[in-house]
Design an enzyme around this catalytic site. Structure first.
Site, PDB file in Angstrom:
ATOM      1  N   CYS A 100       0.834  -1.205   0.000  1.00 18.31           N
ATOM      2  CA  CYS A 100       0.000   0.000   0.000  1.00 18.31           C
ATOM      3  C   CYS A 100       0.871   1.258   0.000  1.00 18.31           C
ATOM      4  CB  CYS A 100      -0.974  -0.064   1.168  1.00 18.31           C
ATOM      5  SG  CYS A 100      -2.424   0.945   0.905  1.00 18.31           S
ATOM      6  N   HIS A 203      -3.353  -5.310   1.451  1.00 19.63           N
ATOM      7  CA  HIS A 203      -2.702  -5.578   2.745  1.00 19.63           C
ATOM      8  C   HIS A 203      -2.744  -7.061   3.122  1.00 19.63           C
ATOM      9  CE1 HIS A 203      -2.204  -1.417   4.236  1.00 19.63           C
ATOM     10  NE2 HIS A 203      -3.248  -1.164   3.460  1.00 19.63           N
ATOM     11  N   GLU A 205      -0.852  -8.523   5.133  1.00 16.14           N
ATOM     12  CA  GLU A 205      -0.461  -8.661   6.553  1.00 16.14           C
ATOM     13  C   GLU A 205      -1.651  -8.579   7.506  1.00 16.14           C
ATOM     14  OE1 GLU A 205      -0.142  -5.997   4.742  1.00 16.14           O
ATOM     15  OE2 GLU A 205      -0.562  -4.231   5.982  1.00 16.14           O
TER      16      GLU A 205
HETATM   17  N1  GLN Z   1      -3.632   6.416   1.201  1.00 17.79           N
HETATM   18  C1  GLN Z   1      -2.300   6.128   1.693  1.00 17.79           C
HETATM   19  C2  GLN Z   1      -1.257   6.959   0.942  1.00 17.79           C
HETATM   20  O1  GLN Z   1      -1.538   7.477  -0.109  1.00 17.79           O
HETATM   21  C3  GLN Z   1      -1.987   4.651   1.584  1.00 17.79           C
HETATM   22  C4  GLN Z   1      -2.994   3.861   2.394  1.00 17.79           C
HETATM   23  C5  GLN Z   1      -2.465   2.636   3.033  1.00 17.79           C
HETATM   24  O2  GLN Z   1      -1.245   2.397   3.114  1.00 17.79           O
HETATM   25  N2  GLN Z   1      -3.374   1.869   3.587  1.00 17.79           N
HETATM   26  O3  GLN Z   1      -0.178   7.109   1.419  1.00 17.79           O
END
Ligand code: GLN
Length: 219
Positions: A100, A203, A205
């Protein structure tokens, strides 16, 4: 997978302090790092949290960049001094797994943000890509894995029916020739592999499915 309260105090796995190699360093300046630690404990893989420059020692063989807020993580990477050793690790072709926000930190290009962090993954990544209607959702898809020693993309296997959990995540708007698509959902590319770089917009994890982490530990 909801993490046990004991992870509030854990800085490393029990076997990580004596290890001279084979330890996974988990970036722990902000975000969902304890969830990765719990996942590695389930797999019996040594890990330590990376909070400061001196935590990055020669025992670190691989690095996890967790989810969270990429702009905040980018600033903290600089102020802690962790940016340089992690950048050198990635540029040396050693294993790194970004989830992410971690995918955002790895990307060579972001199409809705002027920042570039490690700039290692041959892709254009769009932050908060799913808009206001559906920022967080789940899906189930197959994941393709590639042999990290064949840069042109030799398949090693399929991880079938993996649970994808998205939390205001990015997607890959464009992929360059060096990176290979591991997973798509709803017509969007959501996981890439480039040699020993893995990046997922979702995710793993926070699920109880260990298979992507197991693949990463073999990279
Ligand atoms: N929206 C976050 C970003 O742009 C990422 C979201 C996440 O890691 N769950 O940094």
């Amino acid at each position: 997978m909801v993490v046990d309260v004991s992870y509030i105090l854990k800085e490393h796995s029990e076997d990580a302090t004596q290890a001279s190699s084979g330890v996974t360093g988990i970036l722990a300046v902000q975000g969902a790092f304890a969830e990765h630690a719990a996942m590695l404990d389930r797999l019996g893989a040594p890990w330590k949290l990376l909070r400061a420059r001196e935590d990055f020692d020669e025992s670190i063989d691989r690095v996890i960049l967790p989810g969270g807020e990429s702009t905040t993580q980018g600033k903290l990477l600089r102020s802690t001094g962790l940016f340089d050793p992690i950048n050198e690790h990635i540029k040396a072709g050693r294993p790194v797994f970004g989830t992410c926000a971690g995918m955002i930190l790895l990307a060579e290009r972001l199409d809705n943000d002027p920042n570039v962090y490690f700039g290692a993954l041959d892709a254009t990544v769009r932050r908060n890509a799913y808009g206001r209607q559906l920022g967080s959702f789940t899906a189930t898809e197959n994941i393709t894995t590639f042999n990290p020693d064949f840069p042109d993309g030799k398949l090693t296997g399929i991880i079938k029916a993996f649970p994808l959990v998205f939390i205001r995540g990015p997607f890959v708007a464009e992929v360059g020739p060096k990176a290979h698509v591991m997973c798509e959902t709803n017509g969007n590319m959501v996981a890439l592999q480039q040699d020993r770089i893995l990046a997922t917009a979702f995710h793993p994890e926070i699920t109880s499915d260990t298979r992507i982490h197991e693949f990463f530990l073999q990279c």
